[in-house]
Scaffold this active site. Structure first.
Site: not given
Length: 325
Positions: A195, A248
């Site tokens: 992320k 992400k």
């Protein structure tokens, strides 16, 4: 006369031929639909920066759930927007927290849907960071205890998948041990393994009311410049017990998705995030792009890069377009 070149166009001559040799397929089964659930009654609020994405109170959420199920989308990711926040994000792990209520409601309404619960503290804390603060710094190990507690409460409510998104060191093993000890050894973990600290999250923070009240999240989310670090993060999560690995954002990090596909046998999830969605919507509303063709091409690129699943705000539109075609 011998030709000095290859005739690749032979396999592109007709639609039938093109379909026969298409290497990557996209279907509704690939999608996870995000769902924002808020406390209160008779609420259906459109997110200003995300056209056609809404926050729902539980008494209004069935219209969204029914539409998702009717389109054949197999899974939802539940994000809760609480009415109460405090320093430790206690409503994240409360038995009657908004996520826990939503999970129970969804499993009663549509038991066939795979319910993934986003496991973080940011939208539940009054400071907007993803863990416990001390002197303005997020304390890693103290945060793990609350994240594990949150995961167990979500599994108790009926979540099929726990999806921790906090990027604390050791969050997978801490949650895995807590789930196992609580009798949830059968519940998988979809780790937000990679992320990045990205500029593409802005619209989500409108939707989840999760903007940090000061500073940023660069001490725990990853530097967008780093590739090898992403592999280290994912490797740690896999060894600690993750069942899925998520990247992400997705669109600017297709190389990372491919890296994980090449190095891991776990299912890889691409999170097509809010900023990516908002850009497509804004351009489409201006008439600058063909939304259907552009969105499907974008999602196809994520599958081609190696994603097995795609968490996307375009899930309903894409499933509808695929069915129509």
């Amino acid at each position: 006369m011998t030709e000095g070149f290859d005739r690749h166009r032979r396999l592109r001559r007709t639609r039938g031929l093109r379909n026969m040799v298409q290497e990557t397929q996209l279907s509704a089964d690939d999608f996870i639909a995000p769902l924002f659930v808020v406390e209160g009654e008779n609420i259906k609020n459109e997110v200003p920066s995300m056209p056609n994405v809404f926050q729902y109170s539980l008494d209004r959420v069935n219209e969204e759930l029914d539409a998702i199920a009717a389109l054949g989308i197999p899974s939802v990711m539940v994000f809760g927007v609480p009415g109460y926040k405090d320093a430790c994000g206690s409503s994240a792990y409360a038995e009657d927290g908004i996520v826990q209520q939503a999970v129970r409601h969804i499993k009663e309404r549509h038991p066939e849907l795979v319910v993934c619960a986003d496991t973080c503290l940011c939208q539940f804390s009054d400071h907007g960071h993803c863990g416990v603060l001390e002197d303005g710094y997020v304390q890693n190990d103290a945060s793990l205890e609350l994240l594990a507690k949150t995961a167990v409460s979500q599994a108790t409510a009926g979540a099929d998948v726990i999806a921790p998104s906090n990027m604390m060191d050791g969050f997978v093993v801490s949650i895995r041990e807590a789930l196992d000890d609580a009798g949830f050894a059968h519940i998988p973990i979809m780790s937000y393994a990679v992320k990045f600290s990205s500029a593409f999250y802005g619209p989500f923070r409108d939707a989840a009311h999760s903007s940090p009240s000061f500073g940023d999240r660069k001490t725990y989310q990853m530097n967008p410049a780093n590739r090898l670090e992403a592999l280290r993060e994912a490797d740690s999560d896999e060894r600690e017990g993750a069942d899925f690995l998520m990247v992400k954002p997705a669109l600017s990090y297709l190389d990372i998705i491919r890296d994980l596909r090449n190095t891991s046998n776990l299912p890889v999830v691409a999170y097509n995030v809010s900023g990516e969605y908002a850009m497509m919507k804004a351009a489409a509303l201006q008439g600058w792009i063909n939304e259907q063709e552009t969105v499907l091409e974008k999602l196809l690129s994520m599958k081609r890069a190696g994603a097995d699943l795609i968490l996307t705000y375009h899930a309903k539109d894409a499933a509808r377009w695929l069915a129509e075609s």
